[in-house]
Scaffold this motif. Structure first.
Motif, PDB file in Angstrom:
ATOM      1  N   ARG A  31      62.882  28.400  68.733  1.00  0.00           N
ATOM      2  CA  ARG A  31      64.097  27.586  68.672  1.00  0.00           C
ATOM      3  C   ARG A  31      64.985  28.027  67.524  1.00  0.00           C
ATOM      4  O   ARG A  31      64.532  28.680  66.579  1.00  0.00           O
ATOM      5  N   PHE A  32      66.252  27.655  67.618  1.00  0.00           N
ATOM      6  CA  PHE A  32      67.211  27.864  66.542  1.00  0.00           C
ATOM      7  C   PHE A  32      67.439  26.514  65.898  1.00  0.00           C
ATOM      8  O   PHE A  32      68.012  25.599  66.512  1.00  0.00           O
ATOM      9  N   ALA A  33      66.953  26.330  64.675  1.00  0.00           N
ATOM     10  CA  ALA A  33      66.972  25.014  64.049  1.00  0.00           C
ATOM     11  C   ALA A  33      66.995  25.182  62.543  1.00  0.00           C
ATOM     12  O   ALA A  33      66.965  26.303  62.019  1.00  0.00           O
ATOM     13  N   GLN A  34      67.040  24.050  61.822  1.00  0.00           N
ATOM     14  CA  GLN A  34      67.051  24.152  60.376  1.00  0.00           C
ATOM     15  C   GLN A  34      65.698  24.637  59.877  1.00  0.00           C
ATOM     16  O   GLN A  34      64.643  24.306  60.418  1.00  0.00           O
ATOM     17  N   PHE A  35      65.750  25.403  58.804  1.00  0.00           N
ATOM     18  CA  PHE A  35      64.610  26.172  58.320  1.00  0.00           C
ATOM     19  C   PHE A  35      63.363  25.339  58.067  1.00  0.00           C
ATOM     20  O   PHE A  35      62.244  25.743  58.406  1.00  0.00           O
ATOM     21  N   ASN A  36      63.499  24.160  57.455  1.00  0.00           N
ATOM     22  CA  ASN A  36      62.299  23.428  57.065  1.00  0.00           C
ATOM     23  C   ASN A  36      61.551  22.819  58.255  1.00  0.00           C
ATOM     24  O   ASN A  36      60.471  22.270  58.085  1.00  0.00           O
ATOM     25  N   TRP A  37      62.120  22.926  59.456  1.00  0.00           N
ATOM     26  CA  TRP A  37      61.378  22.503  60.635  1.00  0.00           C
ATOM     27  C   TRP A  37      60.135  23.360  60.846  1.00  0.00           C
ATOM     28  O   TRP A  37      59.152  22.897  61.415  1.00  0.00           O
ATOM     29  N   ALA A  38      60.183  24.613  60.407  1.00  0.00           N
ATOM     30  CA  ALA A  38      59.049  25.526  60.635  1.00  0.00           C
ATOM     31  C   ALA A  38      57.775  24.958  60.027  1.00  0.00           C
ATOM     32  O   ALA A  38      56.707  24.965  60.655  1.00  0.00           O
ATOM     33  N   TYR A  39      57.869  24.455  58.814  1.00  0.00           N
ATOM     34  CA  TYR A  39      56.686  23.904  58.147  1.00  0.00           C
ATOM     35  C   TYR A  39      56.258  22.593  58.794  1.00  0.00           C
ATOM     36  O   TYR A  39      55.066  22.335  58.969  1.00  0.00           O
ATOM     37  N   GLU A  40      57.220  21.761  59.144  1.00  0.00           N
ATOM     38  CA  GLU A  40      56.887  20.486  59.767  1.00  0.00           C
ATOM     39  C   GLU A  40      56.246  20.686  61.142  1.00  0.00           C
ATOM     40  O   GLU A  40      55.326  19.958  61.517  1.00  0.00           O
ATOM     41  N   LEU A  41      56.684  21.693  61.863  1.00  0.00           N
ATOM     42  CA  LEU A  41      56.158  21.940  63.202  1.00  0.00           C
ATOM     43  C   LEU A  41      54.769  22.568  63.180  1.00  0.00           C
ATOM     44  O   LEU A  41      53.878  22.150  63.923  1.00  0.00           O
ATOM     45  N   ALA A  42      54.577  23.575  62.312  1.00  0.00           N
ATOM     46  CA  ALA A  42      53.332  24.342  62.407  1.00  0.00           C
ATOM     47  C   ALA A  42      52.867  24.920  61.083  1.00  0.00           C
ATOM     48  O   ALA A  42      52.124  25.912  61.073  1.00  0.00           O
ATOM     49  N   GLY A  43      53.266  24.343  59.960  1.00  0.00           N
ATOM     50  CA  GLY A  43      52.669  24.697  58.692  1.00  0.00           C
ATOM     51  C   GLY A  43      53.117  26.009  58.086  1.00  0.00           C
ATOM     52  O   GLY A  43      54.154  26.580  58.426  1.00  0.00           O
ATOM     53  N   ALA A  44      52.291  26.506  57.146  1.00  0.00           N
ATOM     54  CA  ALA A  44      52.657  27.657  56.315  1.00  0.00           C
ATOM     55  C   ALA A  44      52.827  28.933  57.120  1.00  0.00           C
ATOM     56  O   ALA A  44      53.723  29.736  56.843  1.00  0.00           O
ATOM     57  N   ALA A  45      51.980  29.165  58.115  1.00  0.00           N
ATOM     58  CA  ALA A  45      52.075  30.411  58.891  1.00  0.00           C
ATOM     59  C   ALA A  45      53.424  30.502  59.588  1.00  0.00           C
ATOM     60  O   ALA A  45      54.056  31.570  59.624  1.00  0.00           O
ATOM     61  N   CYS A  46      53.887  29.398  60.143  1.00  0.00           N
ATOM     62  CA  CYS A  46      55.179  29.386  60.827  1.00  0.00           C
ATOM     63  C   CYS A  46      56.316  29.595  59.831  1.00  0.00           C
ATOM     64  O   CYS A  46      57.282  30.306  60.117  1.00  0.00           O
ATOM     65  N   THR A  47      56.194  29.006  58.640  1.00  0.00           N
ATOM     66  CA  THR A  47      57.205  29.193  57.597  1.00  0.00           C
ATOM     67  C   THR A  47      57.249  30.645  57.152  1.00  0.00           C
ATOM     68  O   THR A  47      58.329  31.228  56.996  1.00  0.00           O
TER      69      THR A  47
END
Length: 410
Positions: free
Chosen positions: A161-177
């Protein structure tokens, strides 16, 4: 002439009343008492040494046990190894620091734990291969970015998805970030560190606080912060509230908040250097205890020895060579409450870090030469139309930022 019986030199001469031959002094037993005393001293020293060693080992084990090893992130990143950027300069290191606002024990005052984790602050720390400089780049939480499909803790996968950056951590943690950061920067992340609220508060307390200067009083209910104007030392809760405050300080932007965080971290680093904390074992232990509590890292930094080796390599970096900046950003064209990168300034910054080249920061910034205007393509708000006819920038820009040498109070 033979000795007469009973003469002093005769073997059969009887002892005199003092124990010697007719009054000759008898050897004192002092050497035996002295040897016994030395044995007791040696035994005492041995017990003290063993006790000290035992206490030292117990303290070492405590510090080690403070650290949580994040093996899940390494396992997930290994699945995407072929897509990850490669390290270009041997010896240089890039560490992703994630400030998590997860509401754990002792953090209840900052909201109800909804079961989700959030990245309140994300900093990419670049350590030069020669360890003569360090550059910390803040990534805005509201930066619009392409977040890849990531595996969640329950085994399911998110959609790209194209979304705000901090969603990566909320969605799936450090690996996604990490994967999102690497997609944005093309910089290989070597290690990651996750620090929560408690760890930050304890670290500030361990160095007896950080001095700040406020031009006006602060009253921020959301950040749990009330401060008078003027020069003051912030500790624990007040320090955390200061770096988290947004709407009650300045213009209320996240960019300005990141600037305050950078200044605070710079002052914290300078305080640790100027007070000799990193060279004084008596002061270093509480700092290490605070730094390792509530700390989660990858396996490359998950022991006290590994962390100490890292600290030892950077403690001699001059404070003016410890730099802090925010990646060049501006309001997102489709939503001014979000951010987008300023190009080509951002890509030039990432290229300099990839190749371990010096980055210039200053109060007065200089943009990239012949900077083209980024125009989003109507078909995809996450991409931009390529600039045509624009020459390549000839020199890197100067980025707005600060160094650890600049105090918050001037």
């Amino acid at each position: 002439m033979t000795d007469r019986p009973g003469s002093p030199s005769s073997p059969g001469t009887p002892a005199g009343p003092t124990g010697g031959a007719w009054g000759a002094p008898m050897p004192a037993p002092a050497p035996r008492r002295r040897r016994r005393w030395l044995r007791w001293v040696a035994l005492g020293m041995t017990l003290l040494t063993l006790t000290a060693a035992g206490i030292g080992w117990a303290l070492y084990q405590r510090l080690d046990s403070n650290i949580t090893t994040d093996t899940d992130t390494a396992d997930e990143l290994a699945r995407w190894e072929k897509e990850r950027p490669v390290a270009l300069v041997q010896g240089a290191q890039n560490i992703l620091i994630i400030g998590s606002d997860t509401r754990g024990a002792g953090n209840g005052a900052y909201g109800t734990d909804s079961g989700t984790q959030r990245s309140d602050t994300t900093i990419l720390l670049h350590l030069a291969a020669d360890r003569r400089s360090a550059t910390a780049v803040s990534l805005p939480r509201d930066l619009m970015a392409k977040i890849p499909s990531c595996r969640q803790s329950d085994g399911s996968r998110t959609n790209e998805r194209f979304a705000q950056f901090n969603w990566a951590y909320e969605l799936a943690g450090a690996a996604c970030t990490i994967r999102t950061v690497e997609n944005i920067t093309r910089i290989r992340v070597d290690h990651h560190v996750i620090v929560d609220f408690n760890g930050f508060k304890r670290l500030v307390d361990a160095i007896d606080g950080v001095e700040v200067c406020l031009k006006q009083p602060v009253d921020d209910h959301d950040a749990k912060l009330r401060l008078p104007a003027g020069r003051q030392v912030l500790r624990g809760e007040a320090a955390l509230g200061y770096v988290r405050a947004r709407y009650s300080l300045g213009n209320g932007s996240d960019t300005e908040r990141m600037g305050r965080q950078q200044e605070f971290l710079g002052s914290l680093f300078r305080e640790m250097q100027s007070s000799g904390v990193l060279l004084n074992p008596a002061r270093l232990y509480p700092v290490l205890d605070a730094a390792t509590s509530s700390l989660t890292t990858d396996a490359g930094l998950d022991t006290l020895r590994k962390l100490y080796d890292l600290v030892r390599t950077v403690r001699d970096i001059p404070s003016e060579r410890v730099q802090f900046l925010t990646v060049p950003r501006r309001p997102y064209v489709y939503n001014s409450a979000r951010d987008e990168l300023v190009q080509p300034d951002a890509d030039q910054l990432f290229e300099q870090l990839r190749n371990d080249r010096p980055v210039a920061v200053g109060m007065h910034v200089r943009a990239a030469d012949n900077k083209p205007r980024r125009e989003p393509a109507p078909s995809d708000p996450g991409t931009s139309a390529p600039a045509t006819g624009s020459p390549e920038p000839t020199t890197p820009p100067t980025y707005e930022g600060t160094t650890a040498a600049r105090g918050m109070c001037g």
